[in-house]
Design an enzyme around this catalytic site. Structure first.
Site, PDB file in Angstrom:
ATOM      1  N   GLY A  38      58.558  16.522  38.676  1.00 48.03           N
ATOM      2  CA  GLY A  38      58.389  15.651  39.997  1.00 48.03           C
ATOM      3  C   GLY A  38      57.137  15.499  40.479  1.00 48.03           C
ATOM      4  N   GLY A  64      54.794  13.450  39.238  1.00 49.94           N
ATOM      5  CA  GLY A  64      54.098  12.056  38.704  1.00 49.94           C
ATOM      6  C   GLY A  64      53.432  12.401  37.317  1.00 49.94           C
ATOM      7  CB  ALA A  98      53.017   7.575  36.994  1.00 47.75           C
ATOM      8  CG  ASP A 130      56.186   8.411  40.309  1.00 50.12           C
ATOM      9  OD1 ASP A 130      56.466   8.459  41.755  1.00 50.12           O
ATOM     10  OD2 ASP A 130      56.782   9.378  39.588  1.00 50.12           O
TER      11      ASP A 130
HETATM   12  C1  MEV Z   1      60.182   9.689  41.207  1.00 54.86           C
HETATM   13  O1  MEV Z   1      58.879  10.179  41.392  1.00 54.86           O
HETATM   14  C2  MEV Z   1      60.695   8.798  42.167  1.00 54.86           C
HETATM   15  C3  MEV Z   1      61.914   8.015  42.217  1.00 54.86           C
HETATM   16  O2  MEV Z   1      62.130   7.535  43.454  1.00 54.86           O
HETATM   17  C4  MEV Z   1      61.991   7.325  41.086  1.00 54.86           C
HETATM   18  C5  MEV Z   1      61.349   5.890  41.185  1.00 54.86           C
HETATM   19  O3  MEV Z   1      60.741   5.639  42.579  1.00 54.86           O
HETATM   20  O4  MEV Z   1      60.891   5.376  40.365  1.00 54.86           O
HETATM   21  C6  MEV Z   1      63.184   9.248  41.907  1.00 54.86           C
END
Ligand code: MEV
Length: 302
Positions: free
Chosen positions: A86, A88, A91, A133
Site C-alpha cells: 500500500g 505505492g 507506480a 499513486d
Molecule cells: C491505492 O494506493 C489507492 C486506491 O485509492 C486505488 C487508486 O486510487 O487507484 C485504493
C-alpha cells in the site's frame, strides 16, 4: 551514453483512498523510499531485480515514447520501498522504469506526460486506478489529487511525525478496488453519502494541514478510517495496529492505500513517537517512522 538511472518515490495516502477512484479529492505524501531503475542498451531485453508484467508494460510505453518500439533495452531495478503493502511500489516502479529508458535515449517527458504513461502502465495491475499513486510519485512532496483534474501541491504546516505500521498481510489493490465497486453497486445511496463525507473530510484536512492544526488532522484521520471500515477494506490486523497507535497517544490513525492488509499510518506529535512505534510493534506490526520526501522523480544519479 551507456546507461541511465532514474528513481521515483513511494507514497502514503493521508485522506481519500478508494473514494478518489469515484472522483473525490484525496491527499498523499511522498516517502523518501524509492525504486531505482537503471536502463542500458543490450542485445535482448532483460529485467533484473524485480520481474512483474508491469515492468514489461513500462518498457513498451517508454520505447514507444522515444520512437524505438520493439528495440531491446535492459533494466536493473533496486528498491528500498516495501513492495505490495500500500505504499505505492507499482507506480514508483512504473515511473522509475519509464524515466530511466527515456533518459537513456536523451529525452525527458514533461511531468504530465510521464504521469499519463505511468497511469497506463498501472492499468496492467489494477483495472481502474485513480492516478493518485503515479501523480505523487512523479511530483513528490504533498498533493491534493482529483481524478481527471490533476494535482494541487500542498505546503505542509505543523509539527508532526507519520508512523507507518505494516501488518505484513499481503493484499491486492485490484481486488480491493473491485470489492468497493461491488459495495457501491449494491448500496448506491449509502455510497453517495459516504463519498460526500470523504470529500468533506479531504477539504477540511487540506485546511488543517496548511494551518498546521494537527489535533484536527488526527480526528479527521480517525473519521476517514471509519469510512474505509464501512466500505469493507479494513481487517482485524489493521484494526489492531490502528487502535494500538491511538491508545499509545497518536493524534489519529487510519489504514492507508488499498487496505485489506498492508499498512496503516498514524499522525503523532513528537513526544509520543517512540510510544506509538513500540505499540505498533507489540500489536504485531512492523513500525516505521515515515521519511517524507519533497522530491518526486529524479533523473540521473542525484
Ligand atoms: C491505492 O494506493 C489507492 C486506491 O485509492 C486505488 C487508486 O486510487 O487507484 C485504493
Amino acid at each position: 551514453m551507456e546507461n541511465f538511472t532514474a528513481s521515483a518515490p513511494g507514497k502514503v495516502i493521508l485522506f481519500g483512498e478508494h473514494f478518489v477512484v469515484y472522483g473525490e479529492p484525496a491527499i498523499a505524501v511522498a516517502l523518501d523510499l524509492r525504486v531505482e531503475a537503471t536502463a542500458y542498451r543490450c542485445e535482448k531485453s532483460i529485467v533484473e531485480g524485480l520481474r512483474t508484467p508491469l515492468v514489461e508494460r513500462a518498457i513498451e510505453e517508454a520505447l514507444r515514447f522515444v520512437n524505438r518500439s520493439g528495440e531491446a533495452v535492459c533494466v536493473r531495478l533496486r528498491s528500498n520501498l516495501p513492495i505490495s503493502v500500500g505504499l505505492g511500489s507499482s507506480a514508483a516502479t512504473a515511473v522509475a522504469v519509464i524515466a530511466s529508458i527515456t533518459g537513456l535515449f536523451g529525452v525527458k517527458p514533461s511531468r504530465d506526460r510521464l504521469f499519463r504513461m505511468a497511469l497506463e502502465v498501472e492499468k496492467t495491475v489494477h483495472v481502474n486506478p485513480s492516478g493518485i499513486d503515479p501523480a505523487i510519485s512523479v511530483n513528490g512532496g504533498a498533493i491534493l489529487y482529483r481524478r481527471g483534474r490533476g494535482i494541487e501541491p500542498i505546503k505542509l504546516g505543523g509539527d508532526f511525525t507519520l508512523v507507518i505500521g505494516n501488518t505484513g498481510v499481503p493484499r491486492s489493490t485490484g481486488a480491493m478496488v473491485e470489492k468497493v465497486r461491488l459495495f457501491a453497486e449494491n448500496h448506491p445511496r449509502v455510497m453517495d453519502r459516504l463519498r460526500a463525507a470523504a470529500s468533506s473530510i479531504a477539504s477540511e484536512a487540506l485546511e488543517a494541514l496548511e494551518k498546521g492544526d494537527v489535533e484536527k488532522l488526527g480526528r479527521l484521520m480517525d473519521v476517514n478510517h471509519g469510512l474505509l471500515e464501512a466500505i469493507g477494506v479494513s481487517s482485524l490486523e489493521l484494526e489492531r495496529l490502528v487502535y494500538a497507535a491511538r491508545r499509545a497517544g497518536a493524534l489519529g490513525a487510519k489504514l492507508t492505500g488499498a487496505g485489506g492488509g498492508g499498512c496503516m499510518v498514524a499522525l503523532v506529535a513528537g513526544k509520543r513517537v517512540e510510544a506509538v512505534v513500540e505499540a505498533i510493534r507489540k500489536a504485531g506490526g512492523e513500525p516505521m517512522v515515515a521519511p517524507i520526501s519533497r522530491v518526486g522523480v529524479l533523473y540521473g544519479n542525484g
